[in-house]
Design an enzyme around this catalytic site. Structure first.
Site, PDB file in Angstrom:
ATOM      1  NE  ARG A  27       7.850  -2.315   6.287  1.00  0.00           N
ATOM      2  CZ  ARG A  27       6.528  -2.321   6.385  1.00  0.00           C
ATOM      3  NH1 ARG A  27       5.796  -1.712   5.473  1.00  0.00           N
ATOM      4  NH2 ARG A  27       5.939  -2.915   7.385  1.00  0.00           N
ATOM      5  NE  ARG A  40      -4.658  -1.075   9.977  1.00  0.00           N
ATOM      6  CZ  ARG A  40      -3.500  -0.830   9.368  1.00  0.00           C
ATOM      7  NH1 ARG A  40      -3.317   0.277   8.713  1.00  0.00           N
ATOM      8  NH2 ARG A  40      -2.551  -1.703   9.422  1.00  0.00           N
ATOM      9  NE  ARG A  44       6.149  -0.484  10.076  1.00  0.00           N
ATOM     10  CZ  ARG A  44       5.050  -0.477   9.335  1.00  0.00           C
ATOM     11  NH1 ARG A  44       5.025   0.200   8.200  1.00  0.00           N
ATOM     12  NH2 ARG A  44       3.978  -1.132   9.708  1.00  0.00           N
ATOM     13  CE  LYS A 101      -1.939  -1.174   3.923  1.00  0.00           C
ATOM     14  NZ  LYS A 101      -1.235  -2.464   4.179  1.00  0.00           N
ATOM     15  NE  ARG A 115       2.166  -5.059  10.931  1.00  0.00           N
ATOM     16  CZ  ARG A 115       3.218  -4.908  10.121  1.00  0.00           C
ATOM     17  NH1 ARG A 115       4.374  -5.454  10.421  1.00  0.00           N
ATOM     18  NH2 ARG A 115       3.096  -4.200   9.020  1.00  0.00           N
TER      19      ARG A 115
HETATM   20  P1  AP5 Z   1       4.918  -1.544   1.799  1.00  0.00           P
HETATM   21  O1  AP5 Z   1       4.621  -0.746   0.591  1.00  0.00           O
HETATM   22  O2  AP5 Z   1       5.596  -0.879   2.917  1.00  0.00           O
HETATM   23  O3  AP5 Z   1       3.590  -2.324   2.281  1.00  0.00           O
HETATM   24  P2  AP5 Z   1       2.335  -1.828   3.125  1.00  0.00           P
HETATM   25  O4  AP5 Z   1       1.128  -2.475   2.543  1.00  0.00           O
HETATM   26  O5  AP5 Z   1       2.354  -0.338   3.239  1.00  0.00           O
HETATM   27  O6  AP5 Z   1       2.655  -2.552   4.495  1.00  0.00           O
HETATM   28  P3  AP5 Z   1       2.541  -1.975   5.984  1.00  0.00           P
HETATM   29  O7  AP5 Z   1       3.327  -2.923   6.834  1.00  0.00           O
HETATM   30  O8  AP5 Z   1       2.925  -0.529   6.050  1.00  0.00           O
HETATM   31  O9  AP5 Z   1       1.044  -2.140   6.263  1.00  0.00           O
HETATM   32  P4  AP5 Z   1       0.354  -2.119   7.618  1.00  0.00           P
HETATM   33  O10 AP5 Z   1      -1.020  -1.944   7.202  1.00  0.00           O
HETATM   34  O11 AP5 Z   1       0.606  -3.284   8.488  1.00  0.00           O
HETATM   35  O12 AP5 Z   1       1.114  -0.942   8.411  1.00  0.00           O
HETATM   36  P5  AP5 Z   1       0.679   0.550   8.764  1.00  0.00           P
HETATM   37  O13 AP5 Z   1       1.893   1.382   8.793  1.00  0.00           O
HETATM   38  O14 AP5 Z   1      -0.470   0.968   7.931  1.00  0.00           O
HETATM   39  O15 AP5 Z   1       5.779  -2.819   1.313  1.00  0.00           O
HETATM   40  C1  AP5 Z   1       6.253  -3.774   2.242  1.00  0.00           C
HETATM   41  C2  AP5 Z   1       7.648  -4.265   1.797  1.00  0.00           C
HETATM   42  O16 AP5 Z   1       7.512  -4.982   0.566  1.00  0.00           O
HETATM   43  C3  AP5 Z   1       8.659  -3.148   1.513  1.00  0.00           C
HETATM   44  O17 AP5 Z   1       9.935  -3.568   1.895  1.00  0.00           O
HETATM   45  C4  AP5 Z   1       8.571  -2.943  -0.007  1.00  0.00           C
HETATM   46  O18 AP5 Z   1       9.795  -2.460  -0.530  1.00  0.00           O
HETATM   47  C5  AP5 Z   1       8.254  -4.366  -0.484  1.00  0.00           C
HETATM   48  N1  AP5 Z   1       7.397  -4.389  -1.671  1.00  0.00           N
HETATM   49  C6  AP5 Z   1       6.321  -3.610  -1.932  1.00  0.00           C
HETATM   50  N2  AP5 Z   1       5.765  -3.942  -3.108  1.00  0.00           N
HETATM   51  C7  AP5 Z   1       6.496  -4.984  -3.607  1.00  0.00           C
HETATM   52  C8  AP5 Z   1       6.415  -5.779  -4.789  1.00  0.00           C
HETATM   53  N3  AP5 Z   1       5.462  -5.568  -5.707  1.00  0.00           N
HETATM   54  N4  AP5 Z   1       7.324  -6.770  -4.963  1.00  0.00           N
HETATM   55  C9  AP5 Z   1       8.313  -6.988  -4.040  1.00  0.00           C
HETATM   56  N5  AP5 Z   1       8.441  -6.253  -2.901  1.00  0.00           N
HETATM   57  C10 AP5 Z   1       7.542  -5.266  -2.685  1.00  0.00           C
HETATM   58  O19 AP5 Z   1       0.129   0.351  10.241  1.00  0.00           O
HETATM   59  C11 AP5 Z   1       1.031   0.052  11.295  1.00  0.00           C
HETATM   60  C12 AP5 Z   1       0.296   0.127  12.625  1.00  0.00           C
HETATM   61  O20 AP5 Z   1      -0.209   1.467  12.834  1.00  0.00           O
HETATM   62  C13 AP5 Z   1      -0.957  -0.769  12.772  1.00  0.00           C
HETATM   63  O21 AP5 Z   1      -0.615  -2.098  13.146  1.00  0.00           O
HETATM   64  C14 AP5 Z   1      -1.700  -0.012  13.869  1.00  0.00           C
HETATM   65  O22 AP5 Z   1      -1.113  -0.223  15.132  1.00  0.00           O
HETATM   66  C15 AP5 Z   1      -1.503   1.437  13.465  1.00  0.00           C
HETATM   67  N6  AP5 Z   1      -2.533   1.905  12.512  1.00  0.00           N
HETATM   68  C16 AP5 Z   1      -2.324   2.362  11.250  1.00  0.00           C
HETATM   69  N7  AP5 Z   1      -3.477   2.709  10.661  1.00  0.00           N
HETATM   70  C17 AP5 Z   1      -4.460   2.459  11.582  1.00  0.00           C
HETATM   71  C18 AP5 Z   1      -5.866   2.597  11.544  1.00  0.00           C
HETATM   72  N8  AP5 Z   1      -6.517   3.042  10.437  1.00  0.00           N
HETATM   73  N9  AP5 Z   1      -6.564   2.245  12.655  1.00  0.00           N
HETATM   74  C19 AP5 Z   1      -5.925   1.793  13.770  1.00  0.00           C
HETATM   75  N10 AP5 Z   1      -4.591   1.629  13.866  1.00  0.00           N
HETATM   76  C20 AP5 Z   1      -3.856   1.973  12.775  1.00  0.00           C
HETATM   77 MG    MG Z   2       2.583   1.036   4.839  1.00  0.00          MG
END
Ligand code: AP5
Ligand code: MG
Length: 211
Positions: free
Chosen positions: A122, A84, A156, A15, A167
């Site tokens: 990552r 979410r 992270r 994402k 997660r």
């Molecule tokens: P990346 O692009 O970083 O993936 P992502 O989908 O953004 O993964 P996240 O881990 O950020 O998602 P998440 O939803 O768990 O975390 P968030 O920060 O939102 O890619 C991942 C890796 O793969 C990278 O190394 C990239 O280079 C690689 N990659 C990407 N595309 C690729 C491809 N096509 N091929 C190969 N490699 C690839 O949330 C974290 C925490 O914040 C949550 O657990 C929660 O505690 C809190 N939080 C955030 N939003 C909310 C909400 N709305 N409500 C409540 N709590 C929240």
């Molecule tokens: Mg992300």
């Protein structure tokens, strides 16, 4: 073009990677609740994030309301990591109506077997948030950002394998119903997220610009 693009997908689906490309190339600002929460200097929030569990709906909803009311969002924006929960999805419907915008959700669909390696590999630049991957997208110089060459990349805390499991479970339990909701209301598109980032972007851009 729908003004609000909701990028959905499991942790590690890509994402953030895709939202950054959309921001750079289509000019829609990336609103990442995960990044915004990590940037807050609030220890409780960081502890919850590191545990792999969700922050309370109230906190996240206030943040999204505030951020999307800024001028740069007036023509639309990309949500990355929001909504979410069912309550967040409900709040977003009201917000979109108040802002006079349409909404479309796109699922970046990736098999669970791929997610662990994406998350565990990552690394992120603490200055510009550029995301790398030791397996799939290594930096030019070992563990240093390509743009900030003296800045060490970080891992992270929630990318450790035991947190990744939490997660993924949280996603299945609390976020899967949101996907079903968008699917049932005919506003969910799906792209295959298992190919190269550029190929995924091409599919996404087509969907976004045709909608
Ligand atoms: P990346 O692009 O970083 O993936 P992502 O989908 O953004 O993964 P996240 O881990 O950020 O998602 P998440 O939803 O768990 O975390 P968030 O920060 O939102 O890619 C991942 C890796 O793969 C990278 O190394 C990239 O280079 C690689 N990659 C990407 N595309 C690729 C491809 N096509 N091929 C190969 N490699 C690839 O949330 C974290 C925490 O914040 C949550 O657990 C929660 O505690 C809190 N939080 C955030 N939003 C909310 C909400 N709305 N409500 C409540 N709590 C929240
Ligand atoms: Mg992300």
């Amino acid at each position: 073009m729908s003004n609000i693009i909701v990028l959905m997908g499991a942790p590690g689906a890509g994402k953030g990677t895709q939202a950054r490309l959309i921001q750079e190339r289509l000019g829609l600002p990336q609103i990442s609740t995960g990044d915004m929460l990590r940037a807050l200097a609030v220890a409780d929030i960081h502890t919850t994030q590191a545990s792999g569990r969700l922050i309370s709906d109230d906190v996240v909803m206030e943040m999204v309301k505030g951020r999307t009311s800024r001028e740069d969002c007036s023509h639309g924006y990309v949500l990355d990591g929001f909504p979410r929960t069912a309550a967040q999805a409900e709040m977003l419907e009201k917000l979109a109506a108040e802002q006079g915008m349409g909404l479309m959700a796109v699922l970046i669909d990736v098999p669970v077997s791929v997610l662990e390696q994406r998350l565990n590999g990552r690394r992120t630049c603490p200055v510009c948030n550029e995301t790398y991957n030791v397996y799939f997208k290594p930096p030019q110089s070992d563990n240093f950002c390509d743009r900030h060459r003296n800045v060490q990349l970080e891992q992270r805390p929630d990318d450790e394998l035991d947190k990744v499991q939490i997660r993924l479970e949280t996603y299945e339990r609390q976020t899967r119903p949101v996907l079903d909701y968008y699917r049932q209301s005919g506003r969910l598109k799906v792209v295959d997220g298992s190919s190269e980032p550029e190929a995924i972007y091409a599919g996404l851009a087509r969907i976004i610009t045709q909608a």
